[in-house]
Design an enzyme around this catalytic site. Structure first.
Site, short mmCIF file in Angstrom:
data_model
loop_
_atom_site.label_atom_id
_atom_site.label_comp_id
_atom_site.label_asym_id
_atom_site.label_seq_id
_atom_site.Cartn_x
_atom_site.Cartn_y
_atom_site.Cartn_z
N SER A 35 -5.84 -12.69 30.20
CA SER A 35 -5.26 -12.60 31.54
C SER A 35 -4.95 -13.98 32.11
O SER A 35 -3.99 -14.15 32.86
CB SER A 35 -6.19 -11.82 32.48
OG SER A 35 -7.38 -12.54 32.74
N CYS A 67 0.83 -1.20 0.00
CA CYS A 67 0.00 0.00 0.00
C CYS A 67 0.88 1.26 0.00
O CYS A 67 1.52 1.57 -1.00
CB CYS A 67 -0.97 -0.04 1.18
SG CYS A 67 -2.35 1.11 1.04
N GLU A 114 -1.97 -9.24 4.09
CA GLU A 114 -2.04 -9.72 5.47
C GLU A 114 -3.46 -9.82 5.99
O GLU A 114 -3.71 -10.49 7.00
CB GLU A 114 -1.22 -8.81 6.40
CG GLU A 114 -1.76 -7.41 6.63
CD GLU A 114 -1.36 -6.39 5.59
OE1 GLU A 114 -1.34 -5.19 5.92
OE2 GLU A 114 -1.08 -6.79 4.43
N GLY A 141 -10.71 -13.98 31.56
CA GLY A 141 -10.69 -14.07 30.10
C GLY A 141 -9.47 -14.84 29.63
O GLY A 141 -8.58 -15.19 30.41
N VAL A 142 -9.43 -15.09 28.33
CA VAL A 142 -8.33 -15.84 27.75
C VAL A 142 -7.00 -15.14 28.00
O VAL A 142 -6.02 -15.76 28.43
CB VAL A 142 -8.54 -16.02 26.23
CG1 VAL A 142 -7.37 -16.76 25.60
CG2 VAL A 142 -9.84 -16.76 25.95
N HIS A 200 -3.67 -5.27 0.61
CA HIS A 200 -3.12 -5.79 1.87
C HIS A 200 -3.17 -7.32 1.89
O HIS A 200 -4.22 -7.90 2.17
CB HIS A 200 -3.90 -5.22 3.06
CG HIS A 200 -3.61 -3.78 3.33
ND1 HIS A 200 -2.60 -3.37 4.16
CD2 HIS A 200 -4.20 -2.65 2.86
CE1 HIS A 200 -2.56 -2.06 4.20
NE2 HIS A 200 -3.53 -1.59 3.41
#
EC number: 6.3.5.2
Length: 526
Positions: A232, A83, A176, A229-230, A174
């Site tokens: 922490s 880009c 990615e 959560g995932v 892009h």
């Protein structure tokens, strides 16, 4: 170990680009354009990222680009411009850059007109492929020494170029981004052209991070911000493996959690990790500070500041604590405008980063700040964490405060907890939970007229959100579709959810479904 150097000119996708390179088991680092060239000259390849600025208005090409091209002239080290990066390379090689007339955002179709090493075994001449564009400027004429690989069908814009002899490539799109067809395969070809070793793995990251944590912390105590959560949970498991009992885990009940969240999570974490966890109820503190606040940025910053203050208070009770561990991950940093490249535009503040006070008495330990969500889950598997934790949907640090649009009140919190619980339980009932990236309910600051039991009602509107994604950087509306076992279709499922919420949650009389993708929207409403 081979290293790819990404020069970040401020793209919101730069960290995602790094994720894609690491996904190919190749180590990469991200550098700002003002990096000392001696720090990057030993790289195996260079990638110039996208960015929000205009090459057409640049007074001069950045020095780092000159240095990279000079190195390429001597050694043919591969260079890829994406880009804005393509436009920088093109401008360096005497191509004109024009603004606005051929801008493209979102899906675009390319026409492949030339074979290239970077498209080898991926795209054939004559093929038409869909890619993801995000540009206002365009390359007007073919740069000196280059050939065009592909044009944009709709705008006839130069979309891909190459100088095979010098191994320099450029893409206006892009690769990615998830929505670009075969984008990873193109990056893989670039890695092969560079001759990079594919020896970077999550296991090697785990070993390295343990060394980093031990070196940073020494023999000092660390207080851990546990949310259940995932992020922490994985961060705590990694930190505990590195420093053991020096880690002190704290679960803060801020009053903005999902239904029965504090009780469920404390039991789950204790059973999983066998680590002592202190539960601190500070719900009244958070709610008092949020009184009359309606601006989402203010809410995030207040919650972030209060979050740190509470943890500092708990640290003082333990004594001798010098570090605060947080489960900050890459998307948090990117959307807060705090990525390694400082030229990116802030999308929103995250409570773990943008909301931090300028002066802290605790230093931060953030072992996951280089990882995307899917990488965090892979790391969790390396650590032996159960799927019950790893497959939990993302939950924002500010909690329900950013799912209540406008002022946060106890009444709205209770409504949202109940509505969200109904929604998630029905998703689980039909075995949809693990194939949805994230699902949640939102309370809107809109009241509408309804009729219930022959009486007029004037209640709040509840919005439902469910998205598909692989990394959280882009996302699409989850279509629900047809379940092969239940034959449940999109409309019937939403109707069941809507009926359950309206009939069981006082104060809500209307339910709507959000079909917006990211971009243009973010996943969360605030």
């Amino acid at each position: 170990m081979s290293k790819v150097a990404i020069i970040d000119f401020g793209s919101q996708f730069t960290q995602l680009l790094a994720r894609r390179i690491r996904e190919l088991n190749v180590y990469c680092e991200i550098f700002t354009p003002d990096v000392e060239f001696d720090l990057v000259k030993d790289s195996k390849a260079f990638i110039l990222s996208g960015g929000p600025k205009s090459v057409a208005s640049l007074a001069e090409i950045p020095k780092i680009v000159h240095n990279i091209i000079e190195l390429n002239k001597k050694s043919s080290i591969p260079v890829l411009g994406i880009c804005y990066g393509l436009q920088l390379l093109s401008n360096y090689f005497n191509s004109a850059i024009v603004s606005d007339c051929s801008k493209e955002f979102g899906k675009a179709t390319l026409n492949i007109i030339k074979e290239s090493e970077i498209t080898k075994n991926v795209w054939e001449v004559g093929k038409r492929v869909d890619v993801w564009m995000s540009h206002a400027d365009s390359v007007y004429n073919v740069p000196r020494g280059f050939e065009v690989i592909a044009y944009s069908v709709l705008k006839n814009v130069i979309a891909m170029i190459c100088n095979e002899e010098r191994k320099i490539y450029g893409m206006q799109f892009h690769p990615e981004v998830y929505h670009t067809t075969d984008g990873i395969a193109l990056l893989s070809n670039f890695i092969k052209i560079a001759g990079c070793k594919t020896d970077w793995t999550m296991n090697s990251f785990l070993d390295e991070q343990q060394r980093v944590i031990k070196k940073q912390v020494g023999d000092k105590k660390v207080i851990a911000a546990i949310s259940g959560g995932v992020d922490s949970s994985v961060a705590a498991a990694l930190t505990y493996r590195a420093i053991g009992d020096q880690l002190h885990c704290i679960f803060i009940d801020n009053g903005l959690l999902r239904y029965n969240e504090a009780e469920k999570i404390s039991q789950l974490l204790v059973n999983q990790f066998q680590m002592p966890i202190t539960i601190v109820d500070k719900s009244s503190v958070f709610l008092n500070k949020l009184k009359s606040i309606t601006d989402p940025e203010q809410k995030r910053k207040i919650i972030g500041k209060t979050f740190i203050e509470v943890f500092e208070g708990e640290a003082n009770k333990i004594g001798g604590v010098e570090f605060l561990m947080q489960g900050t991950i890459y998307p948090d940093v990117i959307e807060s405008g705090g990525a390694v490249g400082k030229e990116s535009v802030t999308i929103k503040s995250h409570h773990n980063v943008g909301g931090l006070p300028d002066v802290m008495r605790l230093q931060l330990v953030e072992p996951l700040k280089l990882l995307f969500k899917d990488e965090v889950r892979l790391l969790g598997k390396e650590l032996g964490i159960s799927d019950e934790i790893l497959m939990r949907h993302p939950f924002p640090g500010p909690g329900l405060a950013i799912r209540i649009i406008g002022e946060v009140t106890q009444e709205k919190i209770k409504m949202l907890q109940a509505a969200d619980d109904i929604y998630i339980n029905l998703i689980k009932k039909y075995n949809l939970y693990n194939i949805i990236w994230q699902a949640f309910a939102v309370i809107l600051p809109v009241k509408t007229v309804g009729v219930m039991g022959d009486s007029r009602t004037y209640g709040y509107t509840c919005a439902l959100r469910a998205v598909t994604s692989s990394d959280g950087m882009t996302a699409g509306c989850f279509p629900f579709g047809v379940d092969t076992d239940t034959k449940l279709i999109f409309y019937e499922f939403l109707q069941e959810v809507s009926n359950a919420i309206v009939n069981n949650v006082d104060g809500i009389n209307r339910v709507v479904y959000d079909t917006t993708s990211k971009p243009p929207a973010t996943i969360e409403w605030e």
